[in-house]
Design a protein around this motif. Structure first.
Motif, PDB file in Angstrom:
ATOM      1  N   ALA A  19       8.454   9.036  -4.158  1.00  0.00           N
ATOM      2  CA  ALA A  19       8.522  10.493  -4.300  1.00  0.00           C
ATOM      3  C   ALA A  19       7.473  11.179  -3.437  1.00  0.00           C
ATOM      4  N   GLY A  23      10.815  10.692   0.474  1.00  0.00           N
ATOM      5  CA  GLY A  23      11.659  10.603  -0.711  1.00  0.00           C
ATOM      6  C   GLY A  23      12.132  11.947  -1.210  1.00  0.00           C
ATOM      7  N   THR A  24      11.233  12.937  -1.261  1.00  0.00           N
ATOM      8  CA  THR A  24      11.642  14.260  -1.752  1.00  0.00           C
ATOM      9  C   THR A  24      12.595  14.938  -0.773  1.00  0.00           C
ATOM     10  N   ALA A  27      15.848  13.412  -1.460  1.00  0.00           N
ATOM     11  CA  ALA A  27      16.336  13.879  -2.755  1.00  0.00           C
ATOM     12  C   ALA A  27      16.963  15.262  -2.640  1.00  0.00           C
ATOM     13  N   LEU A  39      14.191  10.064  -9.359  1.00  0.00           N
ATOM     14  CA  LEU A  39      13.051   9.742  -8.499  1.00  0.00           C
ATOM     15  C   LEU A  39      12.138   8.771  -9.248  1.00  0.00           C
ATOM     16  N   ASP A  41       8.481   6.772  -8.957  1.00  0.00           N
ATOM     17  CA  ASP A  41       7.231   6.657  -8.213  1.00  0.00           C
ATOM     18  C   ASP A  41       6.069   6.704  -9.202  1.00  0.00           C
ATOM     19  N   PRO A  44       3.887  10.400  -8.072  1.00  0.00           N
ATOM     20  CA  PRO A  44       4.756  11.351  -7.361  1.00  0.00           C
ATOM     21  C   PRO A  44       3.970  12.518  -6.779  1.00  0.00           C
ATOM     22  N   ALA A  48       7.506  16.705  -5.823  1.00  0.00           N
ATOM     23  CA  ALA A  48       8.429  15.986  -6.708  1.00  0.00           C
ATOM     24  C   ALA A  48       8.279  16.467  -8.141  1.00  0.00           C
ATOM     25  N   LEU A  59      12.509  12.430 -13.141  1.00  0.00           N
ATOM     26  CA  LEU A  59      11.341  11.784 -12.553  1.00  0.00           C
ATOM     27  C   LEU A  59      10.846  10.656 -13.459  1.00  0.00           C
TER      28      LEU A  59
END
Length: 413
Positions: A19, A23-24, A27, A39, A41, A44, A48, A59
């Motif tokens: 995240a 990653g974000t 996403a 997500l 992580d 994060p 995130a 999350l």
């Protein structure tokens, strides 16, 4: 060998491991496709956490586990650790789940295409060898520009459900037509057009596209609105894509609402591509700012058919800018009524004929002289009339027009 496949992820579980920035970003793109994004992580990013607080994503704040990929339609391994990404990819392969390995394109079983969407088509580009994101994006952008130019025939080739697209063609210059409007024209089997707006675009259509001219003049309406509505519905019910090309914006004195009503009543799919209304676009191109801090903070747009109604007179009296469409014939009556209500006879008036085209002409006058000047100069429709202090000759060249008034007019909104 890589096979390019489109995945429908709407409502389906997609796991993004990592995240951080990558990653974000992934996403967000998946959210645009309607996916249910999880997500994972242990640490994060703030971004995130914000996404999770808005209930955009689920999350999970811990290290990824093999069980996390269970039931996922797609997995994106986007941690900053290649070994972790490789492990996640291996878990996914064991469960026959597609996986994008963000740190090693060859180590995953899927790659995300750089794509652009045009109407109901998506064009995607992927690398088949070592990943090269910039190269892929360059090719994607070049293809997108070509499609958006209107040079590609986007018409459907198979029998399908018909539809109607109302396209705002702007004030006349083809360069001002929205990209979505060009793409709609490229997909059209039938174009129902007015006499105003970017009619030069009709020359780009393939010869077998049916063009129905329903153009009106101020004194001649050869095709009544009911008949226009019937044509739109009739062609759509035959399974054709129909573009209603209108001058300006469909919903600004364009009877777009009536046409949408007719389509919906007949069960025809209908959508609208907004256009630059001539009420705003033409004055801007002629150097007339409709609002200016400390000079005019509101705009009243009206039609000449409404004449000197109470709203127009009140707006002039209050110092608002008044924009009059289809108002050449009504100009003398509106000016006389405004002066009778006490509006200053020296209030500037500008008339812009055929705005945005090579034939554009701007005629300047005042409330007290506009009727006589327009008659003497032979002003003709189509024309936009602007009444207000902003219509003064050389307004933008005069430093006196600058103001030190506070920024309380909603600038930037």
């Amino acid at each position: 060998m890589t096979t390019l496949v489109g995945l429908d992820l709407a409502g389906r579980r997609v796991v993004v491991v990592g995240a951080g920035v990558v990653g974000t970003r992934r996403a967000r793109r998946l959210l645009e496709d309607g996916a249910w994004v999880v997500l994972v992580d242990p640490s994060p990013s703030d971004d995130a956490r914000r996404m999770a607080s808005d209930d955009d994503v689920e999350l999970v704040e811990r290290a990824v586990e093999a069980a996390d990929v269970e039931g996922a339609w797609l997995v994106v391994a986007a941690t900053g650790h290649p070994a972790v990404n490789a492990e996640v990819a291996a878990w996914s392969v064991a469960r026959r789940t597609w996986c994008v390995n963000a740190s090693d394109g060859r180590g995953g079983t899927a790659r995300v295409a750089a794509s652009s969407t045009h109407d109901d088509l998506t064009v995607g580009v992927v690398s088949t060898g070592d990943p090269d994101p910039r190269r892929v994006a360059t090719v994607r952008d070049a293809l997108a520009d070509h499609v958006r130019s209107g040079a590609v025939d986007l018409r459907r080739q198979r029998t399908r459900r018909g539809r109607v697209v109302l396209v705002g063609g702007g004030p006349g210059d083809p360069g001002l037509v929205p990209v979505a409007g060009l793409e709609a024209l490229a997909a059209a089997d039938v174009v129902v057009t007015d006499r105003l707006g970017a009619t030069a675009l009709l020359d780009r259509l393939p010869p077998d596209v049916e063009v129905v001219d329903v153009g009106k003049t101020p004194t001649h309406h050869p095709v009544p609105q009911d008949e226009i509505n019937r044509v739109l519905v009739d062609r759509a019910l035959r399974g054709l894509t129909v573009v209603r090309l209108k001058g300006g914006d469909p919903y600004v004195f364009g009877r777009g609402g009536e046409e949408v009503h007719a389509c919906r009543a007949a069960g025809v799919e209908v959508s609208v591509v907004p256009g630059i209304t001539s009420a705003f676009g033409v004055p801007a191109l002629a150097g007339i700012p409709l609002t200016q801090r400390g000079v005019a903070t509101s705009v009243h747009v009206t039609s000449g058919h409404a004449g000197a109604d109470a709203a127009t007179l009140a707006s002039l009296a209050a110092g608002a800018t008044v924009v009059l469409l289809m108002g050449v014939a009504a100009l003398p009556g509106i000016c006389a009524a405004a002066m009778a209500e006490g509006v200053d006879a020296d209030l500037p008036v500008a008339v812009v004929e055929r705005g945005s085209t090579v034939e554009e002409r701007v005629t300047r006058a005042t409330l007290g002289t506009a009727a006589e000047v327009a008659s003497r100069e032979g002003v003709r429709a189509p024309a936009i009339v602007v009444m207000g202090r902003v219509a003064a000759p050389g307004f933008l060249d005069d430093p006196v027009c600058a103001t030190t008034a506070p920024d309380d007019d909603g600038a930037g909104r």
